[in-house]
Design a protein around this motif. Sequence first.
Motif, short mmCIF file in Angstrom:
data_model
loop_
_atom_site.label_atom_id
_atom_site.label_comp_id
_atom_site.label_asym_id
_atom_site.label_seq_id
_atom_site.Cartn_x
_atom_site.Cartn_y
_atom_site.Cartn_z
N VAL A 41 -0.89 19.87 -9.79
CA VAL A 41 -1.88 20.96 -9.81
C VAL A 41 -1.62 21.93 -8.66
CG1 VAL A 41 -4.32 21.46 -9.39
CG2 VAL A 41 -3.67 19.67 -11.01
N VAL A 42 -1.37 21.39 -7.49
CA VAL A 42 -1.10 22.23 -6.31
C VAL A 42 0.14 23.09 -6.53
CG1 VAL A 42 -0.42 22.14 -3.88
CG2 VAL A 42 -2.28 20.70 -4.69
N SER A 43 1.18 22.49 -7.11
CA SER A 43 2.39 23.25 -7.39
C SER A 43 2.15 24.31 -8.45
CB SER A 43 3.51 22.30 -7.84
OG SER A 43 4.71 23.01 -8.06
N LEU A 44 1.40 23.96 -9.49
CA LEU A 44 1.10 24.91 -10.56
C LEU A 44 0.38 26.14 -10.03
CD1 LEU A 44 0.98 25.39 -13.71
CD2 LEU A 44 -1.31 24.38 -13.60
N ALA A 45 -0.55 25.93 -9.11
CA ALA A 45 -1.35 27.03 -8.58
C ALA A 45 -0.60 27.89 -7.57
CB ALA A 45 -2.62 26.47 -7.94
N GLY A 46 0.58 27.43 -7.13
CA GLY A 46 1.37 28.23 -6.20
C GLY A 46 0.98 28.05 -4.75
N ILE A 47 0.53 26.85 -4.40
CA ILE A 47 0.14 26.58 -3.02
C ILE A 47 1.35 26.07 -2.25
CG2 ILE A 47 -1.32 25.11 -1.56
CD1 ILE A 47 -3.41 25.24 -3.80
N PRO A 48 1.62 26.59 -1.05
CA PRO A 48 2.80 26.14 -0.29
C PRO A 48 2.65 24.69 0.12
CG PRO A 48 1.41 27.60 1.05
CD PRO A 48 0.85 27.62 -0.34
N PRO A 49 3.77 23.97 0.28
CA PRO A 49 5.16 24.48 0.25
C PRO A 49 5.87 24.17 -1.06
CG PRO A 49 5.14 22.34 1.30
CD PRO A 49 3.73 22.58 0.82
N LEU A 50 5.16 23.99 -2.16
CA LEU A 50 5.78 23.58 -3.42
C LEU A 50 6.40 24.76 -4.15
CD1 LEU A 50 3.11 20.96 -4.51
CD2 LEU A 50 5.25 20.57 -3.30
N SER A 51 7.09 24.45 -5.27
CA SER A 51 7.94 25.44 -5.94
C SER A 51 7.16 26.64 -6.46
CB SER A 51 8.69 24.77 -7.10
OG SER A 51 7.78 24.14 -8.00
N GLY A 52 5.93 26.44 -6.90
CA GLY A 52 5.15 27.56 -7.43
C GLY A 52 4.91 28.64 -6.40
N PHE A 53 4.79 28.24 -5.14
CA PHE A 53 4.55 29.22 -4.08
C PHE A 53 5.73 30.15 -3.90
CE2 PHE A 53 5.24 30.32 0.41
CZ PHE A 53 4.14 31.16 0.60
N VAL A 54 6.94 29.61 -3.93
CA VAL A 54 8.13 30.43 -3.68
C VAL A 54 8.25 31.51 -4.75
CG1 VAL A 54 10.64 30.43 -3.39
CG2 VAL A 54 9.30 28.46 -2.62
N GLY A 55 8.11 31.11 -6.03
CA GLY A 55 8.21 32.08 -7.12
C GLY A 55 7.14 33.15 -7.03
N LYS A 56 5.89 32.74 -6.77
CA LYS A 56 4.80 33.72 -6.71
C LYS A 56 4.92 34.62 -5.49
CE LYS A 56 1.35 31.50 -9.59
NZ LYS A 56 -0.02 30.99 -9.75
N PHE A 57 5.40 34.08 -4.38
CA PHE A 57 5.59 34.90 -3.18
C PHE A 57 6.60 36.01 -3.46
CE2 PHE A 57 7.93 35.92 0.70
CZ PHE A 57 6.88 36.27 1.56
N LEU A 58 7.70 35.66 -4.11
CA LEU A 58 8.72 36.65 -4.43
C LEU A 58 8.19 37.67 -5.44
CD1 LEU A 58 11.84 34.32 -4.66
CD2 LEU A 58 11.47 36.11 -2.96
N LEU A 59 7.39 37.21 -6.41
CA LEU A 59 6.82 38.13 -7.39
C LEU A 59 5.84 39.11 -6.74
CD1 LEU A 59 6.26 35.70 -10.39
CD2 LEU A 59 7.63 37.78 -10.45
#
Length: 494
Positions: A378-396
Motif C-alpha cells: 500500500v505504501v509503495s502504491l501510494a508513492g511514499i518514499p523510499p519505495l518504487s512508487g515515490f521515484v516514479g511520481k517524483f519524476l512525473l
Amino acid sequence: MMNNFVIIPLLIPFVVGVVLIFFKDNIKLQRIISTISLIATTGFAAYLVQLVYKEGILTHKLGNWDPPFGIILVADMLAALLVLTASIVALCCILFAFRSIGEKRERFYFYPLVHFLMVGVFGAFLTGDIFNLFVFFEVMLMSSYALIVIGGTRAQLRESLKYILVNVISSALFVITVAYLYSVTGTLNMADLSQRVAEVNQPGILTTIGVLFFIVFGLKAALFPMYFWLPSAYNAPPPVVTALFGALLTKVGIYSIFRTFTLIFYHQPEVTHQLIGYTALLTIVIGTVGAIAYNDMNKILIYNIVIAVGVIVYGITLTTPAGIEGAIYYLIHDMIIKAALFLLGGAIIAITGTSKLKEMGGLIQRHPQLGWMFFVAVVSLAGIPPLSGFVGKFLLVQGGLESQSYTFVIVLLVSSLMVLYSAMKIFMNCFWRAPKLTEEQEKGSTKGMLYPSAILLAISIFLGLGAEVVFPYISMAAETLMDPSIYIESVLKE
C-alpha cells in the motif's frame, strides 16, 4: 549472434506452452516445467537488458529479410525492461497458482494458456512491425479469453461475453486502422513509418489515423471512457488471473501508445498529445472516484489500475526527460506492485472467502506477515518514499512542473492521497478492526502463497532504494523515446 537473443523470450514460452498441452493430467510435471521455463525466460530477459545497455538496440530479422520488407523484432531498452518485468510477474503468478488455482483449473490447460499469454505480451513489446503488433495482441487476447472463463463460474461466463465483445470490436478497428495506414504510407515497419510520416509532416489524414490508433490502444489500456469493461471483467476470474491481467494486459496497451506516439505520430502534438493528455486526466479522476466509492477489495484494487493507466499515459505529453523517465519508472513499478497487491488480495480471499470489506477484520492477529506485506504494498502504491512508487511520481511531478502541466501535477498529488486512502481502507478493515472469523471459521490457509508476493515486494523496495542503479537503464529507454532517430538508425542501418 547477439541479435539472436531477441527472439529467445518468445521461443521459450511458445515451445513450453505446446509441450505442456501433452501433459495436461500430470500436474506436478506441469508445475516443474512451468517454473523452469519462466526462470529461464527471466534470466534471458535480464541478459537481454544488459546486452541492450552495452551494445545499443538489437534487432532480429525473421526469415533473414531486410527491413522494411521483412518482419523484424526490435529490443530497445524500453522493450527489454518490460519483457524482464513481465517475466518476473508471470513467474510469481505461476508460483502463487500452485497453492491457489485448484487442480480442476490446472487440468484445464491453465499453464499452457499462461505461456501463450506471455508469447503475446513479449511479442507486442518486441515487434518492430505494426501489423505484427496486431497479431501479438490477438495471441495475447485469445489466451486471455480462455483464462477469464477457466473454472466456468456464472460470473466468469457473464463477464467473458462483455470482455470478448469489446475486444473483438477493438481488434476489428485495429486491423481496419492498420489497413488505412498501409494504404497511405505503403509500409508497416515502425521505423520506416516514422521516416515516411516525417517526410510529409503528418498531414490531416495521418493524424486521423493516429487518433484511431489511440482509440484502439485506449480500449486495450482501459482509458476513459473506454475503461467501462474492465472493473467487472477483472473481478470475475480467480485472483492469480486478475493479477496477470492487471499487471500485464493494460500495460501492453500503454506501451503501444508510447511506441506509436513517440515514434510515428508525434508531429501534431497540439491534436494527438492534447487529446491523450485530457483523456489521461479524466481517467485518473474517474479511477479515483471508483477507488474511494467501493467497499469491495477487488473493485478498489481494480480502479487503482485505472488510476495508474491515466498517470502513466499522461507521461507521453510531458516534453522533458524527467517526465518520460518518470512514466517509464512508474510503468515498471506499477506492473510489479499491482501483481503483488492482487496476489496478497488472493491470500486474503483464501482466508475469508470474500472480497467484501465489511465481512473482514482482525487478520493481523493470526496473519501478521500477510498484514505487514500488504501494508508495504500500500505504501509503495501510494508513492511514499523510499519505495518504487515515490521515484516514479517524483519524476512525473518534476516533468509536469518543467512542462508547465500544473493541472496534471495537482491531479497526480490529490489522486495519490486518494489512492492511499482507498488502499488503507482495505488494510484497516481487513487487518485492524475486531476479528470477524475465528481460527476454525477461516476458509483456507495461506501456506505457500506469500513467497511470490515477497519477491515482488523485494523488487519494489530495490527499485526505490536502488534507484541510482536502475536509473541509467530508465534514462536510456527515455532517450530512445525522445529521439526517434536512434530507433530508426538501429532498425534500418543495413
